[in-house]
Design a protein around this motif. Sequence first.
Motif, PDB file in Angstrom:
ATOM      1  N   SER A 281     -53.948 -31.093 102.486  1.00  0.00           N
ATOM      2  CA  SER A 281     -53.020 -30.373 103.365  1.00  0.00           C
ATOM      3  C   SER A 281     -51.709 -31.130 103.498  1.00  0.00           C
ATOM      4  O   SER A 281     -50.630 -30.530 103.533  1.00  0.00           O
ATOM      5  N   ASP A 284     -49.736 -30.703 100.278  1.00  0.00           N
ATOM      6  CA  ASP A 284     -49.193 -29.350 100.226  1.00  0.00           C
ATOM      7  C   ASP A 284     -47.985 -29.217 101.143  1.00  0.00           C
ATOM      8  O   ASP A 284     -46.974 -28.615 100.777  1.00  0.00           O
ATOM      9  N   TYR A 300     -63.882 -34.009  95.631  1.00  0.00           N
ATOM     10  CA  TYR A 300     -64.387 -32.714  96.112  1.00  0.00           C
ATOM     11  C   TYR A 300     -65.800 -32.484  95.589  1.00  0.00           C
ATOM     12  O   TYR A 300     -66.706 -32.095  96.338  1.00  0.00           O
ATOM     13  N   ASN A 306     -67.925 -28.295  97.626  1.00  0.00           N
ATOM     14  CA  ASN A 306     -67.068 -27.389  96.859  1.00  0.00           C
ATOM     15  C   ASN A 306     -67.685 -26.013  96.673  1.00  0.00           C
ATOM     16  O   ASN A 306     -67.001 -25.074  96.268  1.00  0.00           O
ATOM     17  N   PRO A 310     -65.452 -22.653 100.291  1.00  0.00           N
ATOM     18  CA  PRO A 310     -64.813 -21.355 100.023  1.00  0.00           C
ATOM     19  C   PRO A 310     -65.274 -20.251 100.973  1.00  0.00           C
ATOM     20  O   PRO A 310     -64.469 -19.400 101.368  1.00  0.00           O
ATOM     21  N   ALA A 314     -61.614 -20.090 102.951  1.00  0.00           N
ATOM     22  CA  ALA A 314     -61.095 -19.970 101.587  1.00  0.00           C
ATOM     23  C   ALA A 314     -59.713 -20.594 101.447  1.00  0.00           C
ATOM     24  O   ALA A 314     -59.374 -21.151 100.396  1.00  0.00           O
ATOM     25  N   SER A 315     -58.912 -20.537 102.505  1.00  0.00           N
ATOM     26  CA  SER A 315     -57.554 -21.081 102.432  1.00  0.00           C
ATOM     27  C   SER A 315     -57.578 -22.592 102.220  1.00  0.00           C
ATOM     28  O   SER A 315     -56.758 -23.129 101.461  1.00  0.00           O
ATOM     29  N   ASP A 317     -60.091 -24.338 100.853  1.00  0.00           N
ATOM     30  CA  ASP A 317     -60.594 -24.544  99.489  1.00  0.00           C
ATOM     31  C   ASP A 317     -59.461 -24.403  98.486  1.00  0.00           C
ATOM     32  O   ASP A 317     -59.342 -25.200  97.548  1.00  0.00           O
ATOM     33  N   SER A 318     -58.595 -23.413  98.701  1.00  0.00           N
ATOM     34  CA  SER A 318     -57.476 -23.188  97.790  1.00  0.00           C
ATOM     35  C   SER A 318     -56.496 -24.350  97.808  1.00  0.00           C
ATOM     36  O   SER A 318     -55.978 -24.755  96.753  1.00  0.00           O
ATOM     37  N   VAL A 319     -56.240 -24.926  98.990  1.00  0.00           N
ATOM     38  CA  VAL A 319     -55.323 -26.061  99.102  1.00  0.00           C
ATOM     39  C   VAL A 319     -55.861 -27.254  98.311  1.00  0.00           C
ATOM     40  O   VAL A 319     -55.112 -27.925  97.588  1.00  0.00           O
ATOM     41  N   ARG A 321     -58.097 -27.193  95.778  1.00  0.00           N
ATOM     42  CA  ARG A 321     -58.149 -26.897  94.338  1.00  0.00           C
ATOM     43  C   ARG A 321     -56.754 -26.906  93.710  1.00  0.00           C
ATOM     44  O   ARG A 321     -56.584 -27.317  92.556  1.00  0.00           O
ATOM     45  N   THR A 322     -55.751 -26.458  94.454  1.00  0.00           N
ATOM     46  CA  THR A 322     -54.386 -26.484  93.923  1.00  0.00           C
ATOM     47  C   THR A 322     -53.939 -27.912  93.684  1.00  0.00           C
ATOM     48  O   THR A 322     -53.424 -28.256  92.608  1.00  0.00           O
TER      49      THR A 322
END
Length: 414
Positions: A281, A284, A300, A306, A310, A314-315, A317-319, A321-322
């Motif tokens: 976070s 990001d 992770y 992992n 999700p 989910a948000s 998890d996306s941070v 993974r990005t």
Amino acid sequence: MKKLWKTMTALGCAAAVSAQILPLTAFAIEPTQVHVLALGDEGLASAADTSAASYVADYLGATLSDYTQTGKKASDLLTEVESDAALQADLVQADVILLSVGVNDLAAPILYENADLLDASQYTSLDDMVNALSTSSALLLNDRLAASMPAIVESANQSIEALVQAIYQKNTSADIIIQTVSNPLAVEFTKINVSDNRRWAFHQLYEYMEVYLNGGKTTNNAVIAEGVNQKIKSLPHVSVSDFHDAFVGADGEEALGFYLTNIASLDMRFTEIGKLVAAASALDAAGLTVGNGSVLADAYAATGENATLPALRASLDSVIRTAAGNAQTVYALGDVNADAAVTLDDAFLTLQQYAYSAAGGKHILQPAQRRAADADNDGKLSMDDAFLWLQYYSMCAAGQDVDLEAFLVKNGRN
């Protein structure tokens, strides 16, 4: 401004004279290492070898100076920043400054400083503490909080604002990343093994904490003009990692206190997955997109979460993974855009970053790029750095055989 215009004009004229690209020799010089500094409380502190700050440092290939400590308040940290010589030296050298503060300013008067009604230090689990919180004692505690908390919140806000200002005054070049304060009482209430009455009393305290963080009026008529997180979001010169909203969740989402922290044992420090979420976070929030994502990907996988996160959020998890998909770029000294040559573009980027920083704007260069652009190695970018790269480029373009390291040392590089 005239000097800046002259500099840009000089660069433009040089570009018109020659567009030749000068490749780096096989003996390209590595820039000095990126430096990460961590300050604050449980949001970054850890009892283990890994922490959110260590994940950020490993991702950036950086050294880490860790000044975090559980129980730290904003006023304590402000005093240290203003008086601790070692900390001040690290502040000046830092490229990335991670800051987490505020939770203890609010949690201490609620959970630990009302010994006749509630003292969390007497218990080893959240269940035990809440079981000791009768409805009547909660009401008495709430009356006391209504009288005392507005001034406590205002004092915390003043300390946090002064703290960020002091940090920025000592280092205007770093990425300063501050977390919003997560509500430590944000848990799935049905999972607390207590009676409904005690669960209700605990929920009241949670609601009050939300007001202290986000402003408004509590049910016991305490008015908070500006919550701690509102103050954090209003601060200049920082990137804000809004951890609170992800932590608490939107309507219908499970609060993640039991998942991201050790609050079940009355420990507000993050779990392993919590540390990773906090690190991703922060990256990001500041747009730190150049780094060794495999550090986060491996971490992770090691948490085993992992497959779980999700569905929970989910948000988040996306941070993760990005950030985990990002790749590290190797920059040689002077090669700010990593095209294997020192060119006019590198001088332009150095000057552009200086102009943005001088105007109090966000960074356009990643920490490793800023290190590559720092010709004189003084820890900040200036027009002098841009002139040095322009001078070096011009000498090489004129056919001179210039040793880069000797040239920089001759011109004041430390």
